[in-house]
Scaffold this motif. Structure first.
Motif, PDB file in Angstrom:
ATOM      1  N   ASP A 189     -14.487  -4.079   6.171  1.00  0.00           N
ATOM      2  CA  ASP A 189     -14.601  -3.703   4.758  1.00  0.00           C
ATOM      3  C   ASP A 189     -15.360  -2.377   4.671  1.00  0.00           C
ATOM      4  O   ASP A 189     -16.565  -2.324   4.880  1.00  0.00           O
ATOM      5  CB  ASP A 189     -15.350  -4.813   4.009  1.00  0.00           C
ATOM      6  CG  ASP A 189     -15.602  -4.449   2.548  1.00  0.00           C
ATOM      7  OD1 ASP A 189     -15.273  -3.315   2.129  1.00  0.00           O
ATOM      8  OD2 ASP A 189     -16.127  -5.312   1.827  1.00  0.00           O
ATOM      9  N   GLY A 190     -14.614  -1.333   4.361  1.00  0.00           N
ATOM     10  CA  GLY A 190     -15.184   0.005   4.360  1.00  0.00           C
ATOM     11  C   GLY A 190     -16.141   0.289   3.217  1.00  0.00           C
ATOM     12  O   GLY A 190     -16.806   1.331   3.222  1.00  0.00           O
ATOM     13  N   LEU A 237     -10.893  -2.814  -2.162  1.00  0.00           N
ATOM     14  CA  LEU A 237     -11.121  -4.254  -2.272  1.00  0.00           C
ATOM     15  C   LEU A 237     -12.199  -4.685  -1.287  1.00  0.00           C
ATOM     16  O   LEU A 237     -12.437  -4.030  -0.282  1.00  0.00           O
ATOM     17  CB  LEU A 237      -9.827  -5.012  -1.999  1.00  0.00           C
ATOM     18  CG  LEU A 237      -8.675  -4.681  -2.948  1.00  0.00           C
ATOM     19  CD1 LEU A 237      -7.391  -5.389  -2.500  1.00  0.00           C
ATOM     20  CD2 LEU A 237      -9.031  -5.060  -4.389  1.00  0.00           C
ATOM     21  N   GLU A 250     -10.229   0.294   8.019  1.00  0.00           N
ATOM     22  CA  GLU A 250      -9.173  -0.343   7.215  1.00  0.00           C
ATOM     23  C   GLU A 250      -9.457  -1.842   7.134  1.00  0.00           C
ATOM     24  O   GLU A 250      -9.843  -2.456   8.124  1.00  0.00           O
ATOM     25  CB  GLU A 250      -7.806  -0.067   7.864  1.00  0.00           C
ATOM     26  CG  GLU A 250      -6.632  -0.837   7.297  1.00  0.00           C
ATOM     27  CD  GLU A 250      -6.395  -0.590   5.813  1.00  0.00           C
ATOM     28  OE1 GLU A 250      -6.277   0.571   5.404  1.00  0.00           O
ATOM     29  OE2 GLU A 250      -6.344  -1.595   5.066  1.00  0.00           O
ATOM     30  N   ARG A 251      -9.225  -2.438   5.950  1.00  0.00           N
ATOM     31  CA  ARG A 251      -9.518  -3.864   5.771  1.00  0.00           C
ATOM     32  C   ARG A 251      -8.315  -4.764   6.065  1.00  0.00           C
ATOM     33  O   ARG A 251      -8.467  -5.981   6.152  1.00  0.00           O
ATOM     34  CB  ARG A 251     -10.032  -4.143   4.354  1.00  0.00           C
ATOM     35  CG  ARG A 251      -9.003  -3.935   3.255  1.00  0.00           C
ATOM     36  CD  ARG A 251      -9.550  -4.273   1.882  1.00  0.00           C
ATOM     37  NE  ARG A 251      -9.715  -5.699   1.682  1.00  0.00           N
ATOM     38  CZ  ARG A 251      -8.728  -6.512   1.291  1.00  0.00           C
ATOM     39  NH1 ARG A 251      -7.510  -6.052   1.088  1.00  0.00           N
ATOM     40  NH2 ARG A 251      -8.959  -7.788   1.112  1.00  0.00           N
ATOM     41  N   THR A 267      -9.928   6.746   0.468  1.00  0.00           N
ATOM     42  CA  THR A 267      -8.563   6.847  -0.044  1.00  0.00           C
ATOM     43  C   THR A 267      -8.120   5.602  -0.803  1.00  0.00           C
ATOM     44  O   THR A 267      -6.940   5.293  -0.885  1.00  0.00           O
ATOM     45  CB  THR A 267      -7.556   7.191   1.085  1.00  0.00           C
ATOM     46  OG1 THR A 267      -7.481   6.089   1.994  1.00  0.00           O
ATOM     47  CG2 THR A 267      -7.973   8.430   1.838  1.00  0.00           C
ATOM     48  N   GLU A 273     -13.501   8.087   7.251  1.00  0.00           N
ATOM     49  CA  GLU A 273     -12.458   7.845   6.254  1.00  0.00           C
ATOM     50  C   GLU A 273     -12.415   6.352   5.952  1.00  0.00           C
ATOM     51  O   GLU A 273     -12.371   5.542   6.876  1.00  0.00           O
ATOM     52  CB  GLU A 273     -11.094   8.285   6.782  1.00  0.00           C
ATOM     53  CG  GLU A 273      -9.971   7.986   5.809  1.00  0.00           C
ATOM     54  CD  GLU A 273      -8.571   8.021   6.427  1.00  0.00           C
ATOM     55  OE1 GLU A 273      -7.645   8.372   5.708  1.00  0.00           O
ATOM     56  OE2 GLU A 273      -8.419   7.687   7.616  1.00  0.00           O
ATOM     57  N   GLN A 328      -3.482  10.475   6.512  1.00  0.00           N
ATOM     58  CA  GLN A 328      -4.662  11.275   6.183  1.00  0.00           C
ATOM     59  C   GLN A 328      -5.600  11.372   7.398  1.00  0.00           C
ATOM     60  O   GLN A 328      -6.223  12.409   7.633  1.00  0.00           O
ATOM     61  CB  GLN A 328      -5.380  10.652   4.976  1.00  0.00           C
ATOM     62  CG  GLN A 328      -6.757  11.227   4.671  1.00  0.00           C
ATOM     63  CD  GLN A 328      -6.729  12.536   3.912  1.00  0.00           C
ATOM     64  OE1 GLN A 328      -6.402  12.579   2.734  1.00  0.00           O
ATOM     65  NE2 GLN A 328      -7.071  13.620   4.590  1.00  0.00           N
ATOM     66  N   GLY A 388      -4.846   2.980   6.129  1.00  0.00           N
ATOM     67  CA  GLY A 388      -3.449   2.852   5.683  1.00  0.00           C
ATOM     68  C   GLY A 388      -2.492   3.172   6.814  1.00  0.00           C
ATOM     69  O   GLY A 388      -2.571   2.599   7.899  1.00  0.00           O
ATOM     70  N   SER A 389      -1.584   4.120   6.566  1.00  0.00           N
ATOM     71  CA  SER A 389      -0.614   4.522   7.588  1.00  0.00           C
ATOM     72  C   SER A 389      -1.247   5.363   8.684  1.00  0.00           C
ATOM     73  O   SER A 389      -0.655   5.542   9.750  1.00  0.00           O
ATOM     74  CB  SER A 389       0.491   5.355   6.928  1.00  0.00           C
ATOM     75  OG  SER A 389      -0.039   6.608   6.516  1.00  0.00           O
ATOM     76  N   GLY A 420     -10.061   3.479   4.363  1.00  0.00           N
ATOM     77  CA  GLY A 420      -8.667   3.243   3.963  1.00  0.00           C
ATOM     78  C   GLY A 420      -7.707   3.949   4.913  1.00  0.00           C
ATOM     79  O   GLY A 420      -7.037   4.906   4.534  1.00  0.00           O
ATOM     80  N   GLN A 436       0.850  -1.197   0.000  1.00  0.00           N
ATOM     81  CA  GLN A 436       0.000   0.000   0.000  1.00  0.00           C
ATOM     82  C   GLN A 436       0.883   1.244   0.000  1.00  0.00           C
ATOM     83  O   GLN A 436       2.073   1.173   0.314  1.00  0.00           O
ATOM     84  CB  GLN A 436      -0.920   0.004   1.225  1.00  0.00           C
ATOM     85  CG  GLN A 436      -1.762  -1.251   1.372  1.00  0.00           C
ATOM     86  CD  GLN A 436      -2.662  -1.505   0.171  1.00  0.00           C
ATOM     87  OE1 GLN A 436      -3.207  -0.574  -0.414  1.00  0.00           O
ATOM     88  NE2 GLN A 436      -2.800  -2.758  -0.214  1.00  0.00           N
ATOM     89  N   THR A 437       0.297   2.370  -0.380  1.00  0.00           N
ATOM     90  CA  THR A 437       1.066   3.614  -0.398  1.00  0.00           C
ATOM     91  C   THR A 437       0.319   4.735   0.310  1.00  0.00           C
ATOM     92  O   THR A 437      -0.901   4.749   0.371  1.00  0.00           O
ATOM     93  CB  THR A 437       1.364   4.086  -1.844  1.00  0.00           C
ATOM     94  OG1 THR A 437       0.125   4.190  -2.552  1.00  0.00           O
ATOM     95  CG2 THR A 437       2.283   3.145  -2.564  1.00  0.00           C
TER      96      THR A 437
HETATM   97  N1  SAH Z   1      -5.142   7.198   3.723  1.00  0.00           N
HETATM   98  C1  SAH Z   1      -3.977   6.333   3.682  1.00  0.00           C
HETATM   99  C2  SAH Z   1      -3.743   5.805   2.287  1.00  0.00           C
HETATM  100  C3  SAH Z   1      -3.822   4.357   2.291  1.00  0.00           C
HETATM  101  S1  SAH Z   1      -3.789   3.521   0.738  1.00  0.00           S
HETATM  102  C4  SAH Z   1      -2.752   7.002   4.257  1.00  0.00           C
HETATM  103  O1  SAH Z   1      -2.782   8.231   4.483  1.00  0.00           O
HETATM  104  O2  SAH Z   1      -1.760   6.328   4.504  1.00  0.00           O
HETATM  105  C5  SAH Z   1      -5.426   2.842   0.715  1.00  0.00           C
HETATM  106  C6  SAH Z   1      -5.811   1.977   1.877  1.00  0.00           C
HETATM  107  O3  SAH Z   1      -7.161   1.530   1.647  1.00  0.00           O
HETATM  108  C7  SAH Z   1      -4.985   0.695   2.025  1.00  0.00           C
HETATM  109  O4  SAH Z   1      -4.483   0.630   3.322  1.00  0.00           O
HETATM  110  C8  SAH Z   1      -5.985  -0.419   1.756  1.00  0.00           C
HETATM  111  O5  SAH Z   1      -5.761  -1.596   2.505  1.00  0.00           O
HETATM  112  C9  SAH Z   1      -7.281   0.239   2.151  1.00  0.00           C
HETATM  113  N2  SAH Z   1      -8.501  -0.370   1.614  1.00  0.00           N
HETATM  114  C10 SAH Z   1      -8.715  -0.889   0.375  1.00  0.00           C
HETATM  115  N3  SAH Z   1      -9.976  -1.374   0.265  1.00  0.00           N
HETATM  116  C11 SAH Z   1     -10.577  -1.155   1.468  1.00  0.00           C
HETATM  117  C12 SAH Z   1     -11.882  -1.428   2.004  1.00  0.00           C
HETATM  118  N4  SAH Z   1     -12.834  -2.027   1.263  1.00  0.00           N
HETATM  119  N5  SAH Z   1     -12.143  -1.060   3.275  1.00  0.00           N
HETATM  120  C13 SAH Z   1     -11.198  -0.464   4.038  1.00  0.00           C
HETATM  121  N6  SAH Z   1      -9.963  -0.179   3.603  1.00  0.00           N
HETATM  122  C14 SAH Z   1      -9.642  -0.514   2.333  1.00  0.00           C
END
Ligand code: SAH
Length: 227
Positions: free
Chosen positions: A151-152, A223, A124-125, A168, A101, A109, A105-106, A103, A75-76
């Motif tokens: 699952d968001g 996803l 986050e998933r 995101t 929010e 955001q 991730g880190s 996603g 992921q990024t």
């Molecule tokens: N906002 C994050 C960016 C993360 S990248 C940051 O600032 O670091 C996108 C993220 O969305 C990933 O961690 C990925 O695992 C997550 N993601 C993808 N599909 C998702 C879903 N259905 N529900 C929750 N998170 C999801």
């Protein structure tokens, strides 16, 4: 010039010098301003949140450059300009009270949102990323963030409705649950489309939903399910 280690080879960020210094952050903020970010609250939030705490150790020296960076598990973290742009659009209709929010991730955001909004809900998933972000944000002192491991694309019904939703990861189409959980007067910001052809979409819920595509972007896919 190559960085010359001092103090037994300590990294520059440990000393508050060099590539993660206040000067590096100020340069980034000036760049965002030049690229058209004009909301001073958003710029102040990006100036405050220590982005180098959110990326892998090896990438810390790059943390205040305007570029995406790896955060593990393929992921990024988005480039700061995109974080600023999405946040600016989310707040454009006026201050928000409860933002969801998708996603985490880190958690970068998430932290930017938590500087600007009283209640932040983030989903986050991927379990590893969710737990890491939770620990990191707690250690940084944030107390106004609620973490969900789920699952968001189903939103987070237990805390709905939200006056702002920010996604995101890119959806092929806008999940219905997110539209349902958006309050009247609320705004949803979400990248939509297949890989390499995504647009950042802003959807306002008034009497009905009003949608605009505002900028081409590149996000990892949204996803289904948890992992
Ligand atoms: N906002 C994050 C960016 C993360 S990248 C940051 O600032 O670091 C996108 C993220 O969305 C990933 O961690 C990925 O695992 C997550 N993601 C993808 N599909 C998702 C879903 N259905 N529900 C929750 N998170 C999801």
């Amino acid at each position: 010039m190559k960085y010359m280690p001092r103090n037994g080879g300590e990294h520059p960020h440990r000393q508050g010098l060099g590539l993660t210094s206040p000067a590096a952050r100020a340069r980034l903020i000036a760049e965002l301003r030049a690229e058209g970010i004009e909301d001073e609250r958003v710029l102040a939030a990006l100036a405050k949140v220590p982005r180098h705490e959110f990326v892998e150790e090896a990438w810390r020296g790059e943390a205040y450059k305007n570029r995406p960076l790896p955060i593990g598990q393929a992921q990024t973290i988005s480039q700061p300009y995109i974080v600023a742009l999405m946040t600016q659009w989310l707040l454009q209709r006026g201050p928000r009270k409860r933002v969801l929010e998708i996603g985490t991730g880190s958690g970068y955001q998430t932290a930017v949102l938590a500087e600007l909004v009283p209640n932040v809900f983030t989903v986050e998933r991927l379990k590893g990323l969710s737990e890491q972000a939770r620990a990191r944000l707690r250690q940084l002192g944030y107390r106004n963030i609620h973490f969900g491991y789920a699952d968001g694309s189903q939103g987070w019904a237990a805390h709905a409705p939200y006056d702002g939703i920010l996604v995101t990861a890119a959806a092929e189409s806008v999940p219905k649950a997110l539209l349902d959980q958006l309050e009247r007067g609320g705004r949803l910001v979400i990248p939509v489309g297949p890989p390499h052809h995504q647009m950042l979409r802003v959807i306002d819920r008034n009497g009905r939903y009003e949608s605009r595509d505002l900028a081409p972007v590149s996000f990892v896919p949204l996803l289904e399910g948890r992992a």
